[in-house]
Motif scaffolding. Structure first.
Motif, PDB file in Angstrom:
ATOM      1  N   GLY A 229       0.256   5.234 -19.959  1.00  7.29           N
ATOM      2  CA  GLY A 229      -0.709   4.407 -19.271  1.00  7.29           C
ATOM      3  C   GLY A 229      -0.217   2.985 -19.046  1.00  7.29           C
ATOM      4  N   ASN A 242      -7.510  -1.186 -20.688  1.00 10.30           N
ATOM      5  CA  ASN A 242      -8.562  -0.187 -20.548  1.00 10.30           C
ATOM      6  C   ASN A 242      -9.362  -0.423 -19.259  1.00 10.30           C
ATOM      7  OD1 ASN A 242      -7.936   1.133 -22.995  1.00 10.30           O
ATOM      8  ND2 ASN A 242      -8.988  -0.507 -24.126  1.00 10.30           N
ATOM      9  N   THR A 243      -8.870   0.115 -18.195  1.00 10.93           N
ATOM     10  CA  THR A 243      -9.483  -0.062 -16.871  1.00 10.93           C
ATOM     11  C   THR A 243      -9.452   1.265 -16.135  1.00 10.93           C
ATOM     12  OG1 THR A 243      -7.370  -0.645 -15.879  1.00 10.93           O
ATOM     13  CG2 THR A 243      -8.710  -2.464 -16.718  1.00 10.93           C
ATOM     14  N   ASP A 244     -10.074   1.281 -14.911  1.00 13.33           N
ATOM     15  CA  ASP A 244     -10.023   2.483 -14.076  1.00 13.33           C
ATOM     16  C   ASP A 244      -8.591   2.821 -13.700  1.00 13.33           C
ATOM     17  OD1 ASP A 244     -12.766   2.541 -14.178  1.00 13.33           O
ATOM     18  OD2 ASP A 244     -13.056   1.555 -12.242  1.00 13.33           O
ATOM     19  N   ASN A 246      -5.897   2.241 -15.479  1.00 11.89           N
ATOM     20  CA  ASN A 246      -5.227   2.834 -16.640  1.00 11.89           C
ATOM     21  C   ASN A 246      -5.599   4.304 -16.780  1.00 11.89           C
ATOM     22  OD1 ASN A 246      -3.652   2.978 -18.951  1.00 11.89           O
ATOM     23  ND2 ASN A 246      -5.325   2.335 -20.284  1.00 11.89           N
ATOM     24  N   THR A 247      -6.873   4.618 -16.558  1.00  5.69           N
ATOM     25  CA  THR A 247      -7.315   6.014 -16.636  1.00  5.69           C
ATOM     26  C   THR A 247      -6.570   6.865 -15.612  1.00  5.69           C
ATOM     27  OG1 THR A 247      -9.508   5.276 -17.351  1.00  5.69           O
ATOM     28  CG2 THR A 247      -9.315   7.529 -16.509  1.00  5.69           C
ATOM     29  N   PHE A 248      -6.413   6.330 -14.409  1.00  7.06           N
ATOM     30  CA  PHE A 248      -5.712   7.063 -13.343  1.00  7.06           C
ATOM     31  C   PHE A 248      -4.250   7.308 -13.719  1.00  7.06           C
ATOM     32  CE2 PHE A 248      -3.024   7.067  -9.586  1.00  7.06           C
ATOM     33  CZ  PHE A 248      -3.623   8.034  -8.794  1.00  7.06           C
ATOM     34  N   LYS A 250      -2.785   7.292 -16.714  1.00  7.66           N
ATOM     35  CA  LYS A 250      -2.666   8.235 -17.832  1.00  7.66           C
ATOM     36  C   LYS A 250      -2.807   9.677 -17.365  1.00  7.66           C
ATOM     37  CE  LYS A 250      -4.148   5.603 -21.900  1.00  7.66           C
ATOM     38  NZ  LYS A 250      -5.174   5.502 -22.967  1.00  7.66           N
ATOM     39  N   LYS A 251      -3.707   9.871 -16.431  1.00 10.34           N
ATOM     40  CA  LYS A 251      -3.975  11.230 -15.954  1.00 10.34           C
ATOM     41  C   LYS A 251      -2.872  11.740 -15.044  1.00 10.34           C
ATOM     42  CE  LYS A 251      -7.485  13.916 -13.458  1.00 10.34           C
ATOM     43  NZ  LYS A 251      -8.801  13.847 -12.769  1.00 10.34           N
TER      44      LYS A 251
END
Length: 957
Positions: A229, A242-244, A246-248, A250-251
């Motif tokens: 991430g 920890n943001t949108d 970062n989520t993207f 990581k995925k």
């Protein structure tokens, strides 16, 4: 309350629109995306890095070498041996530094403009020889750093210095004016003044690969990893972001990215394309294969000098036009041809050829497909909000839409548009496939009343004022007057001209709350009291310098949109109440507008929706005009027989080029490094010394000239971008040498040869004159002798003619004599005949009665007569004479007709002498009948027909 809600919504949209206008990356819709496939540039699939030179040419580090793109064509440059190119960087001097497996160096243009590779790795000693891939290149403080896994090589002042890692390098990054390395054992390391400095608290990154680093406010660093991430490094502390975004990452796994305008960051992913987020980590835009990319794996990203985004894909290249005021809602959003759009109760409704679709209108705009309004499948011509009700004009009727579906059908006829009746707020009129219908508002709901009687033809758009309904149909204007009951027309008047000078009517439109009638950009209003049209000065002045228009529309905030030659333009209303004519941004929409169905939905200056044949476009009129810049034109190459002059990544050479005459077939290739709407870029050229004027604008980027004469030439090229803006002319001067036979030395030789020829000619002429005089005397002597000989010959011929005439005269005389002889002979014959008759009569006389004396005398006379008759041989002499005179004739006749008899020969002779039948009879001692019979036999023997003259035939022999 409703009005206040609208004002609040407009202010909110204005604030949000201004924010995104400044950030440049638009949240609403998709930017223009252009994909370049492997077959377009004829290279490898993967593209690892991108850079741009001072002239705007782009360079791609590709599996098959270095690729250059100038907007018109692709060029490929490779290492001396086949290998992948991992990185490319262009410095200010024009050197193009490249790196790959066991190799690094630079390309530089030679004297003919061709990029030639210069290896730097070959200068390393064997112990420092490159044995791995050089992944990254950084140009930093006069140094060029080539980073591999085992070592980094610093090139400066033609010398190479080696930097060794603490254990092993992973990747390196340049953030503003700092260089960072990732060491697989020590974490992140900063390079400063030739030394490496370990960054505290970064060893937790040793378990992953860092693919990107970006600067954030307050000296923070954003770190993008492959599978862990995003992290923030600040005050020597590493924390997860920890943001949108970062989520993207990581995925979907991160592959680095690029900063945009110092406010946004584009983050590459392995599995799902690219996202653009702000510095708070909020995703502004997400572009993947579903939304137009040809591949979801983004190996690299780059922002060019126009603030547009380039992506190096795992398979191909993509261009994203982020620096544009336009974004699109097309097939990826489920839309087709759009005829109208409107915002109602938090939703954006769109009328299309497939039905009515809607999408939540909120900020940020969610990237999801538009949904079909239930019950509206089919041709939806219009969508309108009238008195807080959403009304759809559909081919299946007039529909009321609520809550994502068609709740009610007011009338089953096909409808085009609805408009309220001025001064009658509870009534509105709808135009449909068979005229007009009346609707009334009852209990705050619109209800169908009846069809308006008096007109049954289909009506599209119309305008209505306090007195009339106006319809433009064919070449005429129809003026409908309603009666007081509103259910029928009391009169219909047809107008076919606006004035004596302005024949025909082009359009009807409402501007500034007044209805205007227009033809040839001359605007008229209608006077109800005078029952005639009169010219308006204000609007006429507004359109005075504008090309002829065919469609005009005033939007909700006073902007006046118009179409000419299928090109959209707008008179933007400014704060002072005036107008600014805006043309350039809409050049690219030409051919995309829905014909005769202009759809403009202006919410505010930052949110304008325009209907297209393939979707809906969002336009922000407050966007900065950085996208509208003057293009540059370049002559990329100049080719002639057996040679080519290229201009590489440098500007066109100012030095004049000389080429031999045998190479007088020239080919030019030109370009402009403009990548927005590339299909609308055009060129114009002129070869000074050959062409009299500039060529017509054309998208063709090559021009060839054949069989040019010797002389000085200047090739000039101009480019025009998709916004209609022209570049300055680029030029290349060249000279074609003359052929050897037209060279200056050849002309000197020609002059000497001509002088010698003149001298030789003069000498020859003088000799010729002398010789001619000699031969002239001889000729005169010869002519004199010839003349004398001719005179003698003429005298001889004359003598012959005289002799011939004399002979002919003699012959004539002989013939005359013959005739006389014949006549005399005939007389003798007659005499003898008479004498014979006398002799016969004497014999009958009885002499016995005579006395002796008388008897003696009688006997003596008788004997004298008989003697005279017997002694006359004139006839025999005549025959002999005739045969002698006509011997040649008789011989020719006998030769030609061997069977002819002597008697027939005699007859032929007598006929030749033109003797009469009686004379012939006396000569031949036959009767005249016998002569005719003899003539008949002679004709038969001579084979003459009845029409041929016998005497004439004999004379011709």
């Amino acid at each position: 309350m409703k009005s206040l809600t609208r004002q609040i919504l407009s202010c909110f949209l204005l604030f949000i629109g201004s924010y995104y206008a400044n950030s440049q990356v638009k949240k609403i819709g998709l930017p223009e995306i252009r994909n370049y496939k492997q077959t377009d540039y004829n290279g490898g699939t993967q593209n690892w890095n991108i850079d741009q030179d001072a002239n705007g040419n782009l360079y791609f580090a590709n599996n098959n070498g270095l690729f250059q793109f100038d907007g018109s064509g692709w060029n490929n440059y490779t290492f001396p041996f086949p290998t992948v190119v991992r990185d490319v960087k262009v410095d200010k001097s024009g050197k193009i530094f490249v790196s790959g497996y066991q190799e690094f160096g630079y390309f530089l243009a030679n004297s003919k403009g061709k990029l030639v590779y210069h290896s730097l790795a070959k200068f390393l000693l064997n112990k420092n020889k490159v044995n791995d891939i050089i992944w990254k290149i950084h140009i930093y403080n006069g140094e060029v750093i080539f980073q591999g896994f085992e070592k980094a090589y610093v090139y400066k002042n033609n010398k190479i210095k080696i930097i060794n890692p603490f254990s092993r390098f992973q990747f390196s990054f340049q953030v503003e004016n700092k260089i960072y390395f990732q060491d697989i054992a020590k974490g992140l390391i900063e390079y400063n003044e030739g030394k490496l400095h370990i960054l505290d608290d970064t060893r937790t990154l040793n378990s992953t690969e860092v693919w990107g680093m970006f600067a954030l406010p307050e000296n923070k660093l954003l770190i993008s990893t492959l599978d862990k991430g995003l992290f923030i490094y600040s005050n020597n502390k590493l924390t997860a972001w920890n943001t949108d975004a970062n989520t993207f990452i990581k995925k979907n796994s991160g592959l680095g990215g690029v900063a945009i305008n110092k406010k946004n960051i584009a983050l590459n992913s392995v599995l799902n394309g690219i996202i653009i987020c702000d510095q708070e980590g909020k995703i502004i835009q997400h572009i993947n294969q579903k939304k137009g990319l040809q591949n979801n794996t983004i190996l690299t990203s780059y922002v060019d000098n126009k603030k547009n985004l380039w992506l190096g894909l795992d398979n191909g290249i993509a261009f994203i036009n982020e620096n544009s005021p336009f974004s699109y809602f097309g097939s990826t959003y489920g839309l087709s041809s759009v005829y109208a759009s409107v915002i109602f109760k938090g939703n954006l409704y769109v009328a299309t050829n497939q039905g009515v679709f809607y999408h939540a209108w909120d900020i940020p705009f969610k990237e999801s497909e538009f949904k079909l309004v239930e019950g509206t499948t089919g041709q939806a011509w219009n969508i309108q909000v009238i008195d807080e009700e959403l009304i759809c004009s559909h081919n299946r009727g007039a529909m009321i839409i609520e809550g994502g579906k068609s709740q009610k059908t007011l009338d089953n006829l096909g409808y085009w548009i609805f408009k309220k009746i001025p001064n009658r707020p509870n009534f509105m009129i709808g135009s449909n496939y068979s005229g007009f219908s009346l609707f009334e508002k009852k209990s705050n709901r619109w209800e169908y009343v009846s069809k308006i009687k008096g007109y049954t033809r289909s009506v599209g758009d119309f305008e209505i004022d306090n007195h009339s309904i106006w319809v433009k149909k064919d070449e005429h204007i129809y003026q409908f007057l309603l009666d007081k009951s509103l259910v029928k027309f009391k009169s219909i008047k047809i107008h076919n001209k606006l004035s004596k000078t302005d024949q025909g009517i082009t359009s009807i439109q409402k501007i500034r709350n007044s209805i205007y009638f227009q033809t040839n950009n001359h605007f008229y209003e209608y006077s109800e009291t005078k029952k005639q049209f009169y010219k308006d000065t204000i609007v006429n002045q507004l359109f005075k310098n504008i090309p002829k228009t065919n469609t005009i529309y005033e939007d909700g905030i006073g902007n006046i949109w118009y179409v000419n030659k299928e090109s959209l333009n707008v008179l933007m209303k400014n704060e002072e109440g005036g107008y600014t004519n805006t043309i350039a941004p809409f050049f690219n929409l030409t051919q995309q507008l829905v014909y005769n169905k202009l759809s403009i939905n202006t919410i505010d200056p930052e949110n304008i929706f325009i209907g297209l044949t393939d979707g809906l476009i969002h336009y922000n009129s407050k966007s900065k005009n950085e996208y509208i810049s003057k293009p540059k034109a370049f002559i990329r190459s100049f080719s002639f027989i057996n040679d080519t002059v290229q201009f590489g990544n440098n500007a066109n050479n100012a030095e004049k080029i000389k080429i031999p005459y045998k190479s007088n077939n020239e080919k030019f290739r030109f370009s402009t490094p403009t990548y927005e709407n590339i299909e609308n870029i055009k060129f114009s050229y002129k070869l000074s010394g050959f062409d009299d004027k500039w060529s017509n604008w054309s998208p063709t980027s090559t021009k060839e000239y054949t069989n040019l004469r010797e002389g000085n030439y200047v090739m000039k090229v101009k480019a025009k971008n998709s916004y209609g803006i022209q570049s300055d002319a680029a030029s290349v001067a060249f000279t074609i040498s003359p052929p050897w036979y037209r060279h200056i030395l050849a002309f000197i030789c020609y002059a000497l040869i001509i002088a010698l020829m003149v001298y030789y000619t003069q000498v020859r002429i003088k000799a010729k004159i002398r010789k001619n005089k000699y031969y002239e005397k001889i000729e005169q002597r010869r002519l004199y002798l010839e003349k004398e000989s001719k005179i003698r010959q003429e005298q001889l011929e004359l003598e012959k003619k005289i002799e011939k005439l004399q002979n002919e005269k003699l012959k004539t005389q002989i013939l005359v004599k013959d005739k006389e002889l014949v006549t005399n002979s005939l007389q003798v014959v007659k005499k003898n005949k008479i004498l014979n008759g006398i002799i016969q009569k004497i014999k009958d006389i009885d002499t016995n009665s005579f006395d002796e004396s008388t008897k003696f005398q009688f006997t003596k006379i008788n004997k004298s007569i008989i003697k005279e008759v017997n002694a006359d041989h004139s006839w025999k002499d005549l025959e002999k004479h005739i045969k002698n005179v006509h011997f040649d004739f008789l011989k020719r006749l006998k030769d030609k007709y061997p069977t002819i008899s002597p008697r027939e020969l005699d007859l032929s002779t007598y006929l030749l002498m033109n003797m009469s039948t009686k004379e012939i009879a006396e000569i031949m001692n036959i009767s005249t009948g016998g002569v005719e019979l003899a003539r008949y036999r002679l004709r038969k023997k001579l084979e003459l027909n009845k029409k041929e003259n016998l005497t004439g035939f004999l004379m011709s022999i």
